[in-house]
Design a protein around this motif. Structure first.
Motif, PDB file in Angstrom:
ATOM      1  N   THR A  90      72.386 -12.861 -49.663  1.00 13.81           N
ATOM      2  CA  THR A  90      73.329 -13.766 -49.007  1.00 13.81           C
ATOM      3  C   THR A  90      74.653 -13.070 -48.725  1.00 13.81           C
ATOM      4  O   THR A  90      75.198 -13.160 -47.622  1.00 13.81           O
ATOM      5  CB  THR A  90      73.569 -15.004 -49.879  1.00 13.81           C
ATOM      6  OG1 THR A  90      72.328 -15.691 -50.081  1.00 13.81           O
ATOM      7  CG2 THR A  90      74.543 -15.953 -49.211  1.00 13.81           C
ATOM      8  N   LEU A  91      75.195 -12.376 -49.719  1.00 11.47           N
ATOM      9  CA  LEU A  91      76.478 -11.698 -49.531  1.00 11.47           C
ATOM     10  C   LEU A  91      76.378 -10.579 -48.508  1.00 11.47           C
ATOM     11  O   LEU A  91      77.342 -10.296 -47.789  1.00 11.47           O
ATOM     12  CB  LEU A  91      76.987 -11.146 -50.866  1.00 11.47           C
ATOM     13  CG  LEU A  91      77.400 -12.178 -51.913  1.00 11.47           C
ATOM     14  CD1 LEU A  91      77.868 -11.480 -53.182  1.00 11.47           C
ATOM     15  CD2 LEU A  91      78.500 -13.096 -51.392  1.00 11.47           C
ATOM     16  N   THR A  93      74.579 -10.721 -45.950  1.00  6.14           N
ATOM     17  CA  THR A  93      74.214 -11.417 -44.695  1.00  6.14           C
ATOM     18  C   THR A  93      72.815 -11.048 -44.216  1.00  6.14           C
ATOM     19  O   THR A  93      72.512 -11.146 -43.031  1.00  6.14           O
ATOM     20  CB  THR A  93      75.236 -11.110 -43.568  1.00  6.14           C
ATOM     21  OG1 THR A  93      75.123  -9.739 -43.195  1.00  6.14           O
ATOM     22  CG2 THR A  93      76.649 -11.417 -44.004  1.00  6.14           C
ATOM     23  N   ARG A 118      81.137 -14.569 -49.561  1.00  5.45           N
ATOM     24  CA  ARG A 118      80.495 -13.642 -48.632  1.00  5.45           C
ATOM     25  C   ARG A 118      81.548 -12.941 -47.779  1.00  5.45           C
ATOM     26  O   ARG A 118      81.491 -11.727 -47.568  1.00  5.45           O
ATOM     27  CB  ARG A 118      79.500 -14.385 -47.751  1.00  5.45           C
ATOM     28  CG  ARG A 118      78.746 -13.457 -46.779  1.00  5.45           C
ATOM     29  CD  ARG A 118      77.931 -14.232 -45.763  1.00  5.45           C
ATOM     30  NE  ARG A 118      76.936 -15.054 -46.431  1.00  5.45           N
ATOM     31  CZ  ARG A 118      76.905 -16.382 -46.378  1.00  5.45           C
ATOM     32  NH1 ARG A 118      77.833 -17.032 -45.683  1.00  5.45           N
ATOM     33  NH2 ARG A 118      75.960 -17.069 -46.990  1.00  5.45           N
TER      34      ARG A 118
END
Length: 369
Positions: A90-91, A93, A118
């Motif tokens: 998630t971080l 992307t 993020r």
């Protein structure tokens, strides 16, 4: 004598500072501009890495606390490793979509917490790259600006004891730091010079490309303060080839090498070993006279020798009628002693060498070993 010509041999002392640290000599030649280093680069990188890891750990903890609100397409439930995996993709992307928030609370947490984290994570990583690129661009701009502006400067080859003493003397006469460029093969030495506010060139000064980086072709004067006489000879030859009009002053250890250095293009040669020996002998014969000579040699304490132009109020006077103690008078290319009848009266175009009370000089920092 061979065929009517004198043959000079260079007497080599022990190893030279200009040839020390083979690993440093292998480093690429470059110009280093003086700058105030706030923090070491490796420490900055480590700090940013820890910050990124902290953001990752915080995101993992947030997801783990609300793990029941997430759905894993593989087995439906999330353990700690799954939470860490979800935080990582998630971080960064990446977002594979195998783990998704399905509850309202999990989606709200993603909106309010995960998304800002993020953005922060990307700022840390991208910011480091941008800072490096910005610093390189700024350094290149400063270097190009310096190259276009520098002229009639002084190049100091060697930032050892002799080189630093020469710089202190030049600075005492009003020469600015921007008009001094230091050449030395040691990166640590140039870093010390940068810390004192001087432009430095890392490289072997016997090579023409290194001296060209120091803009020696536009220099007014060159000071050669190496520790080996053969190095001084090679530097003088190279410097004179690149700049026919510059004044070259060099230091040698052995007096027998001075004629060869003059033949190589040096305008003035200072013999450090014999000068020290004469001072030792004088101190034995007359300790007071030795003290006075040492006082004159040491810049910034007691008495100093200073060359200055004749002021209008001194024109027409004899050397004994001036306020300062005149030692010699420079008239054109002639150096006249104070007792020479031709030295008086003084002329407006003359320059006088006087003994004056010294002003304190801030010492330069020595490079750390």
């Amino acid at each position: 004598m061979q065929h009517g010509r004198k043959v000079f041999h260079v007497k080599l002392p022990s190893r030279d500072v200009m040839a020390r640290d083979a690993d440093e000599k292998a480093s690429p030649t470059r110009v280093r501009m003086p700058r105030r280093i706030v923090e070491k680069p490796m420490r900055q990188v480590a700090k940013r890495l820890l910050m990124a890891l902290g953001v990752l750990a915080l995101t993992t903890l947030i997801v783990y606390i609300d793990r029941d609100g997430y759905h894993d397409n593989a087995n439906g439930t999330l353990d700690f490793l799954d939470c860490a995996y979800y935080a990582t993709v998630t971080l960064s992307t990446t977002g594979y979509g195998d783990i998704v928030p399905h509850s309202d609370s999990a989606r709200l947490v993603n909106i309010l917490l995960i998304t800002p984290l993020r953005v922060l994570f990307l700022i840390i990583l991208v910011g480091t790259t941008l800072e490096v690129l910005t610093e390189r661009t700024r350094e290149e701009w400063r270097l190009n600006r310096w190259r276009s502006a520098v002229r009639d400067h002084t190049v100091i080859v060697g930032f050892g004891t002799k080189g630093r003493s020469a710089i202190q003397t030049l600075r005492a006469t009003g020469l600015s730091k921007e008009q001094i460029v230091i050449v030395d093969p040691s990166t640590k030495v140039i870093e010390a010079a940068n810390a004192d506010g001087f432009v430095g060139v890392v490289g072997d000064a016997t090579r023409s490309d290194v001296l060209l980086r120091a803009e020696v072709q536009k220099a007014r004067q060159i000071v050669i303060a190496t520790q080996r006489d053969d190095t001084a000879v090679l530097v003088a030859l190279t410097a004179r080839q690149l700049n026919r009009g510059a004044k070259i002053v060099a230091a040698v250890r052995e007096e027998e090498n001075a004629p060869l250095l003059r033949q190589s293009g040096a305008d003035a040669v200072i013999t450090s070993a014999s000068a020290a020996g004469r001072l030792l002998g004088l101190s034995v014969l007359s300790p007071s006279a030795g003290t006075v000579m040492e006082d004159l040699i040491q810049q910034g304490s007691g008495l100093d020798l200073v060359e200055r132009p004749v002021i209008k109020s001194e024109v027409g006077k004899s050397v004994r009628e001036t306020e300062d103690l005149v030692v010699s008078v420079l008239r054109g290319h002639r150096l006249l002693g104070y007792d020479d009848p031709a030295a008086s009266p003084l002329q407006l175009t003359d320059r006088v060498i006087t003994i004056v009370r010294a002003a304190p000089v801030t010492p330069l920092s020595a490079p750390s070993e």
